[in-house]
Design a protein around this motif. Structure first.
Motif, short mmCIF file in Angstrom:
data_model
loop_
_atom_site.label_atom_id
_atom_site.label_comp_id
_atom_site.label_asym_id
_atom_site.label_seq_id
_atom_site.Cartn_x
_atom_site.Cartn_y
_atom_site.Cartn_z
N ASN A 35 -8.83 36.82 60.04
CA ASN A 35 -8.82 36.41 61.45
C ASN A 35 -7.49 36.71 62.11
O ASN A 35 -7.43 37.18 63.25
N ILE A 39 -8.69 40.28 63.61
CA ILE A 39 -9.36 39.79 64.82
C ILE A 39 -8.35 39.47 65.91
O ILE A 39 -8.40 40.04 67.01
N LYS A 40 -7.39 38.60 65.63
CA LYS A 40 -6.42 38.20 66.66
C LYS A 40 -5.55 39.36 67.12
O LYS A 40 -5.45 39.64 68.32
N LEU A 44 -9.06 41.26 69.41
CA LEU A 44 -8.81 40.50 70.64
C LEU A 44 -7.65 41.06 71.45
O LEU A 44 -7.69 41.07 72.68
N LEU A 71 -16.64 38.97 60.55
CA LEU A 71 -15.87 38.29 61.58
C LEU A 71 -15.92 39.05 62.90
O LEU A 71 -16.01 38.45 63.98
N THR A 72 -15.88 40.38 62.83
CA THR A 72 -15.96 41.20 64.03
C THR A 72 -17.34 41.09 64.67
O THR A 72 -17.46 41.01 65.91
N LYS A 75 -17.47 37.76 66.43
CA LYS A 75 -16.65 37.78 67.64
C LYS A 75 -17.30 38.65 68.72
O LYS A 75 -17.16 38.37 69.91
N SER A 76 -18.01 39.68 68.31
CA SER A 76 -18.75 40.51 69.26
C SER A 76 -19.75 39.66 70.04
O SER A 76 -19.87 39.77 71.26
N GLU A 78 -19.62 36.33 70.46
CA GLU A 78 -18.90 35.32 71.26
C GLU A 78 -18.35 35.92 72.54
O GLU A 78 -18.38 35.28 73.59
N THR A 79 -17.84 37.14 72.47
CA THR A 79 -17.18 37.76 73.63
C THR A 79 -18.09 38.69 74.41
O THR A 79 -17.67 39.26 75.42
#
Length: 224
Positions: A35, A39-40, A44, A71-72, A75-76, A78-79
């Motif tokens: 993450n 990710i961060k 992001l 995780l990607t 996040k895909s 979520e965003t």
């Protein structure tokens, strides 16, 4: 080489190669590391600074346990970001090892999505969701020949201590060529030799605070 499943510092599991004393993820926390680094400071960061209206193209070196991919993917959703994801792996992880990983439980996520990542065919692009496309490629990193194809590279190879041939100028030249202008490469490594190899092939490189248990990490840019 002997391999075993171990529990890392945040409760998530990873695979350890005992002969190398090397893990697929940080012993301080597999999910925490992924993450933080990918990710961060990768996905992001790119969304906030460079994203246009089209899908984001990501290359992962290498696919491994599928944690960074999972995780990607999450996040895909979520965003609401369209992502085309390419995971390169020379030696795919065995199904019996994947079944022992606890990422779905730790992330309180959809087990079917994690299974789809691993059950999808190699060398064929798959629609995992309506906004996340995945292609897994089984090959060595030195055989990557893509040009101006990716917005982000997750460079998650085994460490230079055990596989120094993966952290050379030759490999990073391939990464530089594979990125689009304003593309970003992130890695957990902060070794001076790695930073110098990146800079030698044209990357602008910055040091960032590392994940738990690691002081620093690197992020590199392909500037216009």
């Amino acid at each position: 080489m002997k391999r075993r499943i171990i529990t890392t510092g945040d409760g998530s599991k990873t695979i350890q190669i005992e002969d190398w004393n090397e893990q697929y993820h940080s012993i301080h926390g597999a999910i925490q590391e992924a993450n933080h680094v990918f990710i961060k400071h990768g996905l992001l960061f790119f969304i906030e600074n460079f994203q246009n209206r089209g899908p984001i193209h990501i290359l992962e070196i290498g696919f491994g346990t599928g944690l960074n991919t999972f995780l990607t993917l999450l996040k895909s959703g979520e965003t609401k970001t369209q992502i085309h994801y390419t995971g390169v792996e020379a030696f795919p992880v065995k199904e019996e090892e994947i079944s022992q990983l606890n990422y779905v439980k730790e992330l309180k996520a959809n087990a079917e999505l994690f299974s789809e990542l691993h059950d999808s065919s190699w060398e064929i692009q798959q629609d995992i969701t309506d906004i996340f496309k995945l292609i897994k490629q089984q090959k060595e990193f030195k055989d990557i020949e893509d040009k101006d194809s990716y917005d982000i590279i997750y460079f998650d190879a085994f460490g230079a201590r055990v596989q120094p041939e993966l952290w050379t100028e030759d490999i990073f030249k391939k990464m530089f060529d594979a990125l689009k202008i304003n593309g970003v490469l992130v890695t957990y490594s902060a070794k001076g030799s790695v930073r110098r190899a990146m800079q030698a092939v044209g990357f602008k490189v910055e040091k960032l605070p590392g994940p738990p248990g690691k002081r620093e990490m690197l992020r590199a840019f392909k500037e216009a």
